[in-house]
Design a protein around this motif. Sequence first.
Motif, mmCIF file in Angstrom:
data_model
loop_
_atom_site.group_PDB
_atom_site.id
_atom_site.type_symbol
_atom_site.label_atom_id
_atom_site.label_comp_id
_atom_site.label_asym_id
_atom_site.label_seq_id
_atom_site.Cartn_x
_atom_site.Cartn_y
_atom_site.Cartn_z
ATOM 1 N N VAL A 56 -34.548 84.558 79.124
ATOM 2 C CA VAL A 56 -34.976 83.671 78.054
ATOM 3 C C VAL A 56 -33.940 83.676 76.934
ATOM 4 O O VAL A 56 -33.529 84.750 76.456
ATOM 5 C CB VAL A 56 -36.344 84.085 77.494
ATOM 6 N N LEU A 57 -33.513 82.476 76.537
ATOM 7 C CA LEU A 57 -32.649 82.309 75.368
ATOM 8 C C LEU A 57 -33.532 81.934 74.184
ATOM 9 O O LEU A 57 -34.320 80.993 74.268
ATOM 10 C CB LEU A 57 -31.606 81.204 75.606
ATOM 11 N N SER A 58 -33.403 82.669 73.081
ATOM 12 C CA SER A 58 -34.281 82.455 71.932
ATOM 13 C C SER A 58 -33.478 82.247 70.661
ATOM 14 O O SER A 58 -32.435 82.880 70.452
ATOM 15 C CB SER A 58 -35.219 83.652 71.732
ATOM 16 N N SER A 59 -33.991 81.365 69.835
ATOM 17 C CA SER A 59 -33.447 81.143 68.498
ATOM 18 C C SER A 59 -34.601 81.226 67.503
ATOM 19 O O SER A 59 -35.680 80.690 67.742
ATOM 20 C CB SER A 59 -32.771 79.770 68.407
ATOM 21 N N LEU A 60 -34.371 81.902 66.388
ATOM 22 C CA LEU A 60 -35.399 82.069 65.369
ATOM 23 C C LEU A 60 -34.769 81.832 64.006
ATOM 24 O O LEU A 60 -33.884 82.581 63.578
ATOM 25 C CB LEU A 60 -36.001 83.475 65.448
ATOM 26 N N THR A 61 -35.219 80.779 63.335
ATOM 27 C CA THR A 61 -34.653 80.382 62.045
ATOM 28 C C THR A 61 -35.727 80.461 60.974
ATOM 29 O O THR A 61 -36.859 80.003 61.180
ATOM 30 C CB THR A 61 -34.113 78.944 62.101
ATOM 31 N N PHE A 92 -30.375 84.932 67.132
ATOM 32 C CA PHE A 92 -30.256 84.499 68.525
ATOM 33 C C PHE A 92 -30.468 85.714 69.423
ATOM 34 O O PHE A 92 -29.948 86.798 69.154
ATOM 35 C CB PHE A 92 -28.876 83.887 68.811
ATOM 36 N N ARG A 93 -31.252 85.506 70.491
ATOM 37 C CA ARG A 93 -31.530 86.595 71.423
ATOM 38 C C ARG A 93 -31.435 86.096 72.860
ATOM 39 O O ARG A 93 -31.763 84.946 73.155
ATOM 40 C CB ARG A 93 -32.935 87.184 71.228
ATOM 41 N N VAL A 94 -31.034 87.001 73.727
ATOM 42 C CA VAL A 94 -31.097 86.770 75.171
ATOM 43 C C VAL A 94 -31.916 87.919 75.737
ATOM 44 O O VAL A 94 -31.561 89.091 75.559
ATOM 45 C CB VAL A 94 -29.705 86.721 75.825
ATOM 46 N N THR A 95 -33.015 87.581 76.425
ATOM 47 C CA THR A 95 -33.962 88.594 76.878
ATOM 48 C C THR A 95 -34.200 88.469 78.369
ATOM 49 O O THR A 95 -34.423 87.361 78.880
ATOM 50 C CB THR A 95 -35.305 88.439 76.139
ATOM 51 N N SER A 96 -34.164 89.590 79.038
ATOM 52 C CA SER A 96 -34.439 89.587 80.476
ATOM 53 C C SER A 96 -35.930 89.473 80.722
ATOM 54 O O SER A 96 -36.743 89.597 79.806
ATOM 55 C CB SER A 96 -33.903 90.866 81.112
ATOM 56 N N GLY A 97 -36.303 89.260 81.982
ATOM 57 C CA GLY A 97 -37.709 89.228 82.346
ATOM 58 C C GLY A 97 -38.357 90.594 82.200
ATOM 59 O O GLY A 97 -37.678 91.631 82.219
ATOM 60 N N ALA A 98 -39.688 90.589 82.064
ATOM 61 C CA ALA A 98 -40.418 91.840 81.861
ATOM 62 C C ALA A 98 -40.819 92.509 83.162
ATOM 63 O O ALA A 98 -41.056 93.717 83.185
ATOM 64 C CB ALA A 98 -41.660 91.570 81.015
#
Length: 800
Positions: A363-368, A423-429
């Motif tokens: 998952v690619l995430s952006s949080l502003t 910005f985050r890049v997260t692997s599956g759980a």
Amino acid sequence: MRSKSKCYDFGACCTALMLVMAAAPAAQAQETPVAPSAPQAEAGTDGGVIMVTARRREESLLETPVTLSVMTAANLAKLNVNNVLDLQAFTPGLYAQQTSSGRVDRSYSQIVIRGIADPLNPTVSVFLDGTPVNFDVINNLGNEVSRVEVLKGPQSAAFGRQSFAGAINVVTRDPGDAFRWNFDGTAGSYSLYDIKASVELPIVKDAIGLRIGGRRYGFDGQYTNPYDGSRLGAQQTETINGTLVIKPFDGLRLKAFGMYLEDHDGAGAAGFSSRLPVNTFNCNAGAAPTNVNNFYCGKIPQFPTSQMGQNPATPAFIDQVVNNSLGRLNPTYKAINDHAGLERREIVTNLAADFTIPGTDIVLSSLTGYNKTRFQSNQDLDGRDTSGIPNTTVSTIPGFVGDPFINYPTMAMYKERALSQEFRVTSGANQPLRWMVGANYFKVSNRSYTVALYPNTIQVFGDGSLNTLVDKSVFGSVSYDFSPRFTLNAEGRYIEEELKVYFRDPQTLRTSGKYKRFVPRVSAQYKFTPDLMGYATYSRGMNKGGFNLSVLPLTAAQRAYLEERASVTNIYKPAVIDNYELGLKGTVADVFSFSAAVFYAKWKDQAITNSIQVPNATPGASDIGVGVTQNTGRSTVKGAEIEGNLKVTHALSLNFNAGYNKVELDTSIPCASCVAITGNSTVAAGAQNPAAPVFTSNVGAEYGVDIGDGYRWFLRGDYAHRSRIYTTYENISWIGDANKVNVRTGISSEHLDVQFFVNNVFNDKSYTGVQTTTSLLGGNAVVLSMPVKRNGGIRVRFGF
């Protein structure tokens, strides 16, 4: 803000009504299951399991090797938790007060976790859906809250600097997949009203959802200002907010949240103890002339309400300070407040985007986040009704008109903008190796302008100069399941932070400073059973540094003297804490759920204020004292926490929590301000850190039965205890223990909930906060947050 109809005995009325309701359903009662209040199975959870984001990824509370307390929307409503002052009773190790800069109002909430309080910099950060926000936001979200996560211990690796002692993350509700509306109204004693409403609109089924909510809150205050008969502690708030969720296609989710709020408060309910106009101290602590009481010794007695009072909004003050009729002032923005108390305007926004890479679970995430706030607080710096002391001084300012009595009304303006981007890049759980990497940028800029009307002059304290802080960090985490039972986790964040202070006109750089830190967290967790997990954690926390602006006007020789003799420069460095923790959490036989932890920490480089003598620039003249901040403090933190819930029968449930947090100095510290109290210039090792209790606890019980037609009757009681809080590091005085009992009863169904409540049933008179300061009328002063008296009311919630 006062209504014509008063019902100050409403608490007693509600008590009688509750007794009637308690007896009514007894004849037809049938036992029905009662869900535990926390932490495992409640409304608002995913499949009966509470999900949290304590490590920047969504995971089960039972799977998270972090000590945290969670309050879901269901519990917040059931327990009437509306702000952080309410929340502390149900959260071990959490303490909050609204006492700062010699005033008691909602302009600033001091939040302390595990007794780790720093008078110069906050040690706890508040986040909204993961974005940093001001403390006051947690008090003004109405029914938009899905859950509140209170994270204990250093959270710098996951949430960045200033999560030194912990963090609070407020998670907002998402709009549902069907049209819904909700109303939540409270009315009570002292003209209390709190109206919350929301509506959810599925604009495009399964693709676009909108939630709009608002709140209007008012409270008349419980104390009378003898100066003009107004109420002290009056509050009023209006908010409007919206949440938009867009899912244009599988794998992409966007969530936008925005809120606008306004606060309109009167003068705070404070007792301002000082030697004038009436000496309310009880002892000579060692630094006053013979037979003159200069402070408190032991437990601070009840402050006489006849001595309470403020008189800041006088005609002379409004004319010459607020309206600047003499043209001598240059405020940061146009005044928005011409009355005693607080006016605040605030905008809070954030935008989250999550994209799952097709064919993967990455998952690619952006949080502003963007926040803007400004407030103006008009307060009385002497904190007493001084209308009986004639002003006989003479001013040299042309056209100046002083108050007819000795008075020090003050206007404090504050303006802040904050921008954060992550910005985050997260692997599956669902795999043995889980990881996350990210980068964060945070910038906050603020201006403060403070001006007071003295008896014969106008005094400016803060000129509105710009201050900025830029925080850049990269972070990551990795978890690996060595077996179905054993997991090792490693997290870390590298932080670079730069502080700048500018001259106001022209806006040129005055001074700046930089510092860098790496803050890790390592934990091991072991599942003894599928419902019981233990963990061991080491974590490091970093707090913000700051400036010694007092050294800037000095000569080069004087600055060199300070640096050589006392290691004092234009900036003091961040404090560091190393924390070691053991925890255990789980459920037993589906009837008992609990979380427990013990911890030990070393707090280094504490920021301590001091006054140091330096040679005078004029040859032969006496040395001068310079107020500075030094990293000379060291402390040991140790304690334990436990909370749990027990379903005794299908009808009866119990909950409890307790926190023990002791923070003791490891070394003596310089203390120039202590001289005025005890005559000593240092504080010895072993002193307890003031401004937070050592022990807190809560016990609650709820009994509920089915009374037919889908309705349930309940009766609930909660007892909260807080131990003494010292006023200063000398530990010679303190505010006493607090013991509060709240009771409530009512009926509920799927669409309707009616609740009668009485808070502080036995009218406990313990102060809710304390702070020491200096009185402009002469000598020491102690600011006391007056106790919240017994109050009661009715709360009605319904929706479809």
